[in-house]
Design an enzyme around this catalytic site. Structure first.
Site, short mmCIF file in Angstrom:
data_model
loop_
_atom_site.label_atom_id
_atom_site.label_comp_id
_atom_site.label_asym_id
_atom_site.label_seq_id
_atom_site.Cartn_x
_atom_site.Cartn_y
_atom_site.Cartn_z
CG HIS A 70 36.13 -14.13 100.46
ND1 HIS A 70 35.24 -14.30 99.71
CD2 HIS A 70 37.17 -14.40 99.63
CE1 HIS A 70 35.27 -14.98 98.62
NE2 HIS A 70 36.54 -15.08 98.44
CG HIS A 83 41.16 -14.01 95.69
ND1 HIS A 83 41.72 -15.23 95.99
CD2 HIS A 83 40.08 -13.91 96.32
CE1 HIS A 83 40.60 -16.15 96.40
NE2 HIS A 83 39.52 -15.37 96.76
CD GLU A 99 36.13 -15.04 94.60
OE1 GLU A 99 36.95 -14.96 95.60
OE2 GLU A 99 35.49 -16.25 94.16
CO CO Z 1 37.77 -16.16 96.97
#
Ligand code: CO
Length: 134
Positions: A7, A79, A130
């Site tokens: 994502h 992020h 991440e």
């Molecule tokens: Co995230």
């Protein structure tokens, strides 16, 4: 080590308003808000087929995204999340390459109930990364 893009996360000052833009204006399916106190955020996800968009709103006093929203009051890209097969192996390999892991360096449980880690933006072209174990 690097898997698929899981994502892209966008920090927003008002999760309800941001969700409405995606739901109503863009015609997307938005999940119900999910509070993640351990991460200091409330999140929703929008599945766009080849990846997901995560909208993040601060939760609690010491939210990890409060400083980001101070600098970007309208919100902004926060992020990117890449999938890895083995988060501990990935962490150890990155550490051995001199990359910095945020926090204590131990995985926390992320929004999908899977272990996640965050990598220092200064080591990744100014982008917070991440990692999520799939
Ligand atoms: Co995230």
């Amino acid at each position: 080590m690097l898997g698929r893009l899981n994502h892209v996360a966008i920090a927003v000052p008002d999760l309800g308003a941001a969700s409405a833009v995606y739901r109503t204006t863009l015609g997307a399916k938005v999940t119900d808000p999910q509070a993640l106190p351990e991460h200091g955020v409330t999140v929703v996800f929008i599945d766009v087929g080849n990846t997901k968009i995560e909208l993040l709103e601060p939760l609690g006093e010491n939210s990890s995204i409060a400083g980001f929203l101070q600098k970007n009051p309208a919100g902004g890209m926060h992020h990117v999340c890449y999938e890895v097969a083995d988060i501990i192996a990935a962490r150890d390999q990155l550490k051995a390459s001199g990359m910095r892991i945020l926090g204590e360096g131990e995985p926390k449980t992320g929004a999908h109930g899977k272990p996640v880690l965050f990598l220092h933006p200064k080591d990744f072209q100014g982008t917070l990364v991440e990692l999520e174990q799939i």
